[in-house]
Write a protein that holds these residues in place. Structure first.
Motif, mmCIF file in Angstrom:
data_model
loop_
_atom_site.group_PDB
_atom_site.id
_atom_site.type_symbol
_atom_site.label_atom_id
_atom_site.label_comp_id
_atom_site.label_asym_id
_atom_site.label_seq_id
_atom_site.Cartn_x
_atom_site.Cartn_y
_atom_site.Cartn_z
ATOM 1 N N ARG A 176 -5.004 7.861 -0.824
ATOM 2 C CA ARG A 176 -4.026 6.792 -1.018
ATOM 3 C C ARG A 176 -2.633 7.300 -0.724
ATOM 4 O O ARG A 176 -2.118 8.190 -1.118
ATOM 5 C CB ARG A 176 -4.135 6.119 -2.464
ATOM 6 C CG ARG A 176 -3.673 6.948 -3.690
ATOM 7 C CD ARG A 176 -3.716 6.483 -4.718
ATOM 8 N NE ARG A 176 -3.327 6.969 -5.888
ATOM 9 C CZ ARG A 176 -2.724 6.622 -6.760
ATOM 10 N NH1 ARG A 176 -2.853 5.155 -7.195
ATOM 11 N NH2 ARG A 176 -2.350 7.275 -7.923
ATOM 12 N N PHE A 177 -1.736 5.937 -0.500
ATOM 13 C CA PHE A 177 -0.194 6.097 0.000
ATOM 14 C C PHE A 177 -0.020 4.682 -0.018
ATOM 15 O O PHE A 177 0.387 4.257 0.893
ATOM 16 C CB PHE A 177 -0.080 7.039 1.230
ATOM 17 C CG PHE A 177 1.558 7.597 1.057
ATOM 18 C CD1 PHE A 177 1.749 8.804 0.625
ATOM 19 C CD2 PHE A 177 2.644 6.634 1.544
ATOM 20 C CE1 PHE A 177 3.259 9.386 0.739
ATOM 21 C CE2 PHE A 177 3.781 7.082 1.503
ATOM 22 C CZ PHE A 177 4.087 8.468 1.075
ATOM 23 N N PRO A 178 0.184 4.029 -1.420
ATOM 24 C CA PRO A 178 0.318 2.540 -1.344
ATOM 25 C C PRO A 178 1.919 2.184 -0.946
ATOM 26 O O PRO A 178 2.622 2.994 -0.671
ATOM 27 C CB PRO A 178 0.060 2.291 -2.754
ATOM 28 C CG PRO A 178 0.501 3.563 -3.320
ATOM 29 C CD PRO A 178 0.035 4.430 -2.567
ATOM 30 N N ALA A 179 2.024 0.790 -0.820
ATOM 31 C CA ALA A 179 3.320 0.410 -0.301
ATOM 32 C C ALA A 179 4.356 0.905 -1.608
ATOM 33 O O ALA A 179 3.860 0.934 -2.924
ATOM 34 C CB ALA A 179 3.233 -1.158 -0.483
ATOM 35 N N ALA A 184 -1.852 12.996 -6.455
ATOM 36 C CA ALA A 184 -1.205 11.659 -6.456
ATOM 37 C C ALA A 184 -1.423 10.818 -5.113
ATOM 38 O O ALA A 184 -1.668 9.673 -5.287
ATOM 39 C CB ALA A 184 -0.076 11.563 -6.816
ATOM 40 N N ILE A 185 -1.372 11.593 -4.196
ATOM 41 C CA ILE A 185 -1.556 10.765 -3.014
ATOM 42 C C ILE A 185 -2.896 11.150 -2.390
ATOM 43 O O ILE A 185 -3.381 10.818 -0.823
ATOM 44 C CB ILE A 185 -0.529 11.206 -1.690
ATOM 45 C CG1 ILE A 185 -0.386 12.771 -1.494
ATOM 46 C CG2 ILE A 185 0.820 10.567 -2.439
ATOM 47 C CD1 ILE A 185 0.447 12.966 -0.478
ATOM 48 N N PRO A 198 -0.674 3.700 9.008
ATOM 49 C CA PRO A 198 -1.202 5.328 8.519
ATOM 50 C C PRO A 198 -0.091 6.439 8.774
ATOM 51 O O PRO A 198 -0.452 7.670 8.302
ATOM 52 C CB PRO A 198 -2.361 5.665 9.214
ATOM 53 C CG PRO A 198 -2.250 4.783 10.517
ATOM 54 C CD PRO A 198 -1.528 3.685 10.279
ATOM 55 N N GLY A 199 0.967 6.132 9.731
ATOM 56 C CA GLY A 199 1.742 7.170 10.017
ATOM 57 C C GLY A 199 2.544 7.944 9.050
ATOM 58 O O GLY A 199 2.461 9.293 9.019
ATOM 59 N N ALA A 200 3.061 7.202 8.296
ATOM 60 C CA ALA A 200 4.180 7.768 6.975
ATOM 61 C C ALA A 200 3.050 8.721 6.399
ATOM 62 O O ALA A 200 3.425 9.929 6.091
ATOM 63 C CB ALA A 200 4.845 6.988 6.178
ATOM 64 N N PRO A 201 2.043 8.382 5.643
ATOM 65 C CA PRO A 201 1.063 9.108 4.781
ATOM 66 C C PRO A 201 0.703 10.305 5.707
ATOM 67 O O PRO A 201 0.378 11.315 5.022
ATOM 68 C CB PRO A 201 0.044 7.963 4.346
ATOM 69 C CG PRO A 201 0.262 6.570 4.864
ATOM 70 C CD PRO A 201 1.565 6.919 5.463
ATOM 71 N N GLY A 202 0.078 10.012 7.025
ATOM 72 C CA GLY A 202 -0.490 11.055 7.863
ATOM 73 C C GLY A 202 0.641 11.849 7.921
ATOM 74 O O GLY A 202 0.279 13.392 7.802
#
Length: 173
Positions: A141-144, A137-138, A115-119
């Motif tokens: 969610r923040f998919p691969a 868009a996010i 969860p670090g990058a989307p956070g």
């Protein structure tokens, strides 16, 4: 001198499941993940985005994602930081790492994990100055293989928040 900074935050591409007895950090990209990473690289080239500096998790899947982007010879080897500190780092730790980028860097790419990058993206996004479409868009969610582009004014060391100008989700043209 242009004080505009661009931060690209990329979640590594799709990976294989954890194998019994295997280490999470050794998980590799699937064939779909390899395709996703190549597509992100093609997207960056069509957008004429020249990356000055890379911060990448030491996990195999993140390094594979970076290699498949094919940033070409535009990067000096000393501008690529592949390190354990980006593996499973929280959003605040990633923001602190970005604040350490050199002043002559205009465009940075961080390749990390959830969860670090989307956070980090959510924490740095100022809704009032961001694209409503990108924020939507996010939302949740923040998919691969998701790629977020944030823009800031000022030095990296001073970053508090900025504009989320675009998001590229996997499968997008």
């Amino acid at each position: 001198m242009d004080r505009r900074r661009i931060l690209l935050v990329l979640r590594h591409a799709q990976t294989e499941d954890v194998r019994p007895g295997g280490r999470d950090s050794e998980r590799r990209l699937t064939s779909d993940g390899e395709r996703q990473a190549r597509e992100v690289g093609a997207y960056l080239r069509t957008q004429h985005i020249k990356i000055d500096s890379v911060q990448c998790s030491s996990a195999v899947r993140a390094q594979q994602t970076f290699e498949l982007l094919k940033p070409g010879d535009q990067l000096e080897p000393n501008r690529v930081d592949i390190a354990d500190r980006f593996y499973n780092a929280g959003g605040d730790d990633l923001i602190d790492a970005v604040r350490e980028l050199p002043d002559d860097c205009q465009v940075a790419l961080l390749i990390g994990h959830a969860p670090g990058a989307p956070g980090m993206v959510h924490e740095l996004t100022e809704p009032a100055t961001s694209s409503a479409e990108a924020v939507a868009a996010i939302d949740g969610r923040f998919p691969a293989a998701a790629l977020a582009q944030l823009e800031f004014e000022g030095d990296w060391s001073e970053i508090q928040g900025g504009s989320l100008v675009s998001v590229r989700l996997p499968g997008a043209a």
